[in-house]
Enzyme design. Structure first.
Site, PDB file in Angstrom:
ATOM      1  N   ARG A  15       0.805  -1.238   0.000  1.00 31.35           N
ATOM      2  CA  ARG A  15       0.000   0.000   0.000  1.00 31.35           C
ATOM      3  C   ARG A  15       0.831   1.278   0.000  1.00 31.35           C
ATOM      4  O   ARG A  15       0.369   2.339   0.422  1.00 31.35           O
ATOM      5  CB  ARG A  15      -0.967   0.052   1.183  1.00 31.35           C
ATOM      6  CG  ARG A  15      -2.009  -1.027   1.138  1.00 31.35           C
ATOM      7  CD  ARG A  15      -3.220  -0.673   1.967  1.00 31.35           C
ATOM      8  NE  ARG A  15      -4.178  -1.734   1.831  1.00 31.35           N
ATOM      9  CZ  ARG A  15      -4.095  -2.887   2.491  1.00 31.35           C
ATOM     10  NH1 ARG A  15      -3.100  -3.093   3.329  1.00 31.35           N
ATOM     11  NH2 ARG A  15      -5.010  -3.807   2.304  1.00 31.35           N
ATOM     12  N   LYS A  70       2.918  11.776 -10.948  1.00 24.99           N
ATOM     13  CA  LYS A  70       2.201  10.867 -11.849  1.00 24.99           C
ATOM     14  C   LYS A  70       3.074   9.641 -12.071  1.00 24.99           C
ATOM     15  O   LYS A  70       4.198   9.748 -12.568  1.00 24.99           O
ATOM     16  CB  LYS A  70       1.930  11.534 -13.197  1.00 24.99           C
ATOM     17  CG  LYS A  70       0.758  12.483 -13.185  1.00 24.99           C
ATOM     18  CD  LYS A  70       0.379  12.833 -14.617  1.00 24.99           C
ATOM     19  CE  LYS A  70      -0.685  13.910 -14.657  1.00 24.99           C
ATOM     20  NZ  LYS A  70      -1.007  14.309 -16.042  1.00 24.99           N
ATOM     21  N   GLU A  88      10.396  20.085 -23.609  1.00 26.06           N
ATOM     22  CA  GLU A  88       9.584  20.392 -22.417  1.00 26.06           C
ATOM     23  C   GLU A  88      10.115  21.651 -21.716  1.00 26.06           C
ATOM     24  O   GLU A  88       9.342  22.425 -21.156  1.00 26.06           O
ATOM     25  CB  GLU A  88       9.537  19.200 -21.448  1.00 26.06           C
ATOM     26  CG  GLU A  88       9.151  17.839 -22.073  1.00 26.06           C
ATOM     27  CD  GLU A  88       7.665  17.658 -22.411  1.00 26.06           C
ATOM     28  OE1 GLU A  88       6.847  18.560 -22.104  1.00 26.06           O
ATOM     29  OE2 GLU A  88       7.326  16.605 -23.002  1.00 26.06           O
ATOM     30  N   LYS A  92       7.383  23.640 -13.250  1.00 31.44           N
ATOM     31  CA  LYS A  92       6.591  22.416 -13.079  1.00 31.44           C
ATOM     32  C   LYS A  92       6.083  22.318 -11.636  1.00 31.44           C
ATOM     33  O   LYS A  92       4.925  21.985 -11.385  1.00 31.44           O
ATOM     34  CB  LYS A  92       7.412  21.186 -13.453  1.00 31.44           C
ATOM     35  CG  LYS A  92       6.700  19.860 -13.174  1.00 31.44           C
ATOM     36  CD  LYS A  92       6.154  19.166 -14.396  1.00 31.44           C
ATOM     37  CE  LYS A  92       5.177  18.056 -14.019  1.00 31.44           C
ATOM     38  NZ  LYS A  92       5.239  16.868 -14.835  1.00 31.44           N
ATOM     39  N   GLU A  95      -4.540  17.501 -11.494  1.00 29.43           N
ATOM     40  CA  GLU A  95      -5.000  17.903 -12.826  1.00 29.43           C
ATOM     41  C   GLU A  95      -6.502  18.083 -12.928  1.00 29.43           C
ATOM     42  O   GLU A  95      -7.166  17.501 -13.768  1.00 29.43           O
ATOM     43  CB  GLU A  95      -4.493  16.920 -13.900  1.00 29.43           C
ATOM     44  CG  GLU A  95      -4.592  17.521 -15.303  1.00 29.43           C
ATOM     45  CD  GLU A  95      -3.775  16.808 -16.368  1.00 29.43           C
ATOM     46  OE1 GLU A  95      -2.727  16.228 -16.036  1.00 29.43           O
ATOM     47  OE2 GLU A  95      -4.202  16.866 -17.533  1.00 29.43           O
ATOM     48  N   ARG A  97      -3.156  22.221 -14.247  1.00 33.25           N
ATOM     49  CA  ARG A  97      -2.086  21.308 -14.655  1.00 33.25           C
ATOM     50  C   ARG A  97      -2.206  20.907 -16.115  1.00 33.25           C
ATOM     51  O   ARG A  97      -1.206  20.564 -16.764  1.00 33.25           O
ATOM     52  CB  ARG A  97      -2.054  20.066 -13.736  1.00 33.25           C
ATOM     53  CG  ARG A  97      -0.831  19.185 -13.958  1.00 33.25           C
ATOM     54  CD  ARG A  97      -0.588  18.205 -12.812  1.00 33.25           C
ATOM     55  NE  ARG A  97       0.505  17.292 -13.140  1.00 33.25           N
ATOM     56  CZ  ARG A  97       1.042  16.432 -12.293  1.00 33.25           C
ATOM     57  NH1 ARG A  97       0.588  16.341 -11.049  1.00 33.25           N
ATOM     58  NH2 ARG A  97       2.038  15.645 -12.665  1.00 33.25           N
ATOM     59  N   ASN A 142       0.010  20.268 -21.037  1.00 33.39           N
ATOM     60  CA  ASN A 142      -0.250  19.491 -22.252  1.00 33.39           C
ATOM     61  C   ASN A 142      -0.196  20.328 -23.523  1.00 33.39           C
ATOM     62  O   ASN A 142      -0.579  19.857 -24.590  1.00 33.39           O
ATOM     63  CB  ASN A 142      -1.611  18.800 -22.164  1.00 33.39           C
ATOM     64  CG  ASN A 142      -1.582  17.675 -21.153  1.00 33.39           C
ATOM     65  OD1 ASN A 142      -0.604  16.937 -21.086  1.00 33.39           O
ATOM     66  ND2 ASN A 142      -2.620  17.569 -20.361  1.00 33.39           N
ATOM     67  N   HIS A 182       0.702  18.866 -26.838  1.00 31.50           N
ATOM     68  CA  HIS A 182       0.520  17.428 -26.681  1.00 31.50           C
ATOM     69  C   HIS A 182      -0.753  16.904 -27.345  1.00 31.50           C
ATOM     70  O   HIS A 182      -0.840  15.723 -27.652  1.00 31.50           O
ATOM     71  CB  HIS A 182       0.514  17.033 -25.203  1.00 31.50           C
ATOM     72  CG  HIS A 182       1.884  17.076 -24.562  1.00 31.50           C
ATOM     73  ND1 HIS A 182       2.633  18.221 -24.485  1.00 31.50           N
ATOM     74  CD2 HIS A 182       2.635  16.111 -23.972  1.00 31.50           C
ATOM     75  CE1 HIS A 182       3.786  17.956 -23.864  1.00 31.50           C
ATOM     76  NE2 HIS A 182       3.808  16.674 -23.547  1.00 31.50           N
ATOM     77  N   HIS A 229       0.429  13.968 -29.358  1.00 37.97           N
ATOM     78  CA  HIS A 229       0.017  12.587 -29.084  1.00 37.97           C
ATOM     79  C   HIS A 229      -0.533  11.899 -30.332  1.00 37.97           C
ATOM     80  O   HIS A 229      -0.272  10.722 -30.565  1.00 37.97           O
ATOM     81  CB  HIS A 229      -1.067  12.558 -27.995  1.00 37.97           C
ATOM     82  CG  HIS A 229      -0.503  12.689 -26.613  1.00 37.97           C
ATOM     83  ND1 HIS A 229      -1.220  13.216 -25.569  1.00 37.97           N
ATOM     84  CD2 HIS A 229       0.715  12.357 -26.112  1.00 37.97           C
ATOM     85  CE1 HIS A 229      -0.468  13.209 -24.477  1.00 37.97           C
ATOM     86  NE2 HIS A 229       0.717  12.698 -24.782  1.00 37.97           N
ATOM     87  N   HIS A 271       8.995  11.385 -28.166  1.00 35.47           N
ATOM     88  CA  HIS A 271       7.908  12.183 -27.614  1.00 35.47           C
ATOM     89  C   HIS A 271       8.147  13.691 -27.807  1.00 35.47           C
ATOM     90  O   HIS A 271       7.277  14.413 -28.308  1.00 35.47           O
ATOM     91  CB  HIS A 271       7.758  11.845 -26.122  1.00 35.47           C
ATOM     92  CG  HIS A 271       6.774  12.703 -25.399  1.00 35.47           C
ATOM     93  ND1 HIS A 271       5.411  12.604 -25.607  1.00 35.47           N
ATOM     94  CD2 HIS A 271       6.943  13.694 -24.473  1.00 35.47           C
ATOM     95  CE1 HIS A 271       4.798  13.486 -24.831  1.00 35.47           C
ATOM     96  NE2 HIS A 271       5.703  14.154 -24.136  1.00 35.47           N
TER      97      HIS A 271
END
Ligand SMILES: NC(=O)c1ccc[n+]([C@@H]2O[C@H](COP(=O)([O-])OP(=O)(O)OC[C@H]3O[C@@H](n4cnc5c(N)ncnc54)[C@H](O)[C@@H]3O)[C@@H](O)[C@H]2O)c1
Ligand SMILES: [Zn+2]
Length: 363
Positions: A121, A143, A185, A227, A237, A241, A245, A248, A252, A265
């Site tokens: 956990r 994340k 980035e 960041k 998010e 946040r 993106n 992106h 993507h 990426h």
């Protein structure tokens, strides 16, 4: 040692930024890992380069060190390797206080973070990012997760580390391709939130690519600050946040339609940034000068800025399947000035199509 704090109440943590001071790592994490058992999770590439110096530093700080190695590659960021790690941790009878150290790029950071978030956990986690992308982006903000065959990053959690330890000297062994991946980035951070930083980068992008120590320190710490600020304001998010993106939405689609093989990426996102700023230009949200300045810095950084041979219809279709689509609407992050963006979900398809058609094509 420079310190940037990620402020999240009881989950707050420091990002230590150092240069050629890996030997300090063990001492640095002492206040974060009270228990003396630690497991490094890494891949064979990073293992060969840095495990020894990291392990020595941990041992001299009094830690018992073990290591779990996951093969190098995005394709191993999956649930099978999470289970193999659980097997390893259980066989070695590691308990709840065991510290996990994610030593590697974003792939290792994501999967090791996920392992730490679920084993017993949740056990304490430290991120030791070794790619530029991981240092300025993926190691910060909690994340963590793995890919599902049907969707990238589909399985995961929010799980903040106890600290992030960055040593800039590890970037010396990073291939240029990977460095550029992270540069996107960094540029993105300036473009969406900090015009002064963007200007700073405009005149120093080459120095940054050459890993000039002063420029690197400023660029990485500033990027981490940006960041950290965004994550502080919106950890999970639910709003702000999402501005990370930028580039992106289209990026993507390009990655997906080229099956994650043709572009890194950061390269796909660079193309995405050009398309998305062109959308903003067409919607009269920015003037041409801003579009040109962003294009200029991406070119200086040798990032791709031309559109691949993909069908516009396929881009539109793929956009609608992205998990970031909310209530059937495609969300774009669009600039209104350098250092300012807004979230829009009302961009007409025709404008997207026109922007893509107008892009210079990759020859
Ligand atoms: N969690 C987040 O918020 C977040 C954000 C962005 C991206 N990501 C994830 O990050 C991953 C991409 O991360 P990445 O770009 O760091 O790729 P990566 O982890 O695959 O690393 C790139 C390559 O560089 C090698 N490498 C790492 N450090 C090195 C060093 N110092 N010297 C030489 N080689 C080194 C790695 O072994 C690998 O081959 C993706 O899985 C993506 O989903 C997560
Ligand atoms: Zn990204």
């Amino acid at each position: 040692v420079r310190i940037v704090n990620v402020c999240l109440a009881e989950r707050s943590y420091p990002i230590y930024i150092t240069h050629s001071e890996i030997y300090e790592f063990g001492n640095c994490i002492k206040e974060h890992f009270k228990h003396n058992q630690v497991v490094i999770i890494t891949n064979p590439t990073v293992d060969k380069l840095y495990s020894e110096v990291v392990t020595n530093s941990l041992k001299s700080a009094g830690y018992n060190v073990n290591k779990f190695i996951i093969p190098d590659g995005e394709e191993y960021k999956n649930i099978e390797w999470v289970i193999k790690a659980f097997d390893f941790l259980l066989e070695n009878k590691y308990e709840r206080q065991t510290g996990i150290i994610a030593l590697g790029g974003g792939v290792i950071g994501d999967i090791a973070g996920f392992i730490a978030s679920t084993y017993m956990r949740g056990v304490p986690l430290v991120q030791f990012p070794t790619t530029l992308l991981a240092q300025v982006d993926s190691s910060i903000g909690g994340k963590v997760g793995v890919n599902h065959p049907k969707l990238k990053n589909a399985i995961g959690a929010f799980y903040q580390p106890k600290c992030v330890f960055i040593d800039l000297s590890v970037l010396k062994t990073l291939p240029m391709e990977e460095l550029k991946n992270g540069l996107t980035e960094v540029i993105k951070h300036g473009f969406i939130l900090d015009s002064n930083f963007f200007e700073y980068l405009e005149s120093r992008i080459k120095l940054l690519q050459e890993l000039d120590a002063g420029v690197l320190l400023h660029a990485v710490s500033h990027s981490c600050e940006i960041k950290a600020y965004v994550v502080h304001r919106d950890e999970r998010e639910s709003g702000l946040r999402a501005i990370l993106n930028y580039g992106h939405t289209i990026g993507h689609c390009i990655e997906q339609l080229t099956h994650y093989t043709r572009y890194k990426h950061g390269e796909a996102v660079a193309i995405g940034m050009v398309v998305e700023s062109l959308i903003a230009l067409k919607m009269k949200m920015i003037d041409r000068e801003i579009f040109e300045r962003q294009l200029g810095i991406l070119k200086k950084a040798d990032l791709p800025t031309t559109f691949p041979d993909l069908k516009v219809e396929d881009i539109i279709k793929s956009m609608r399947y992205d998990k970031k689509v909310q209530y059937g609407k495609v969300r774009f992050i669009l600039p209104t000035a350098i250092g300012k963006v807004v979230i829009r979900d009302d961009v007409p398809d025709q404008i997207i199509v026109n922007a893509i058609m107008e892009m210079p094509k990759t020859s």
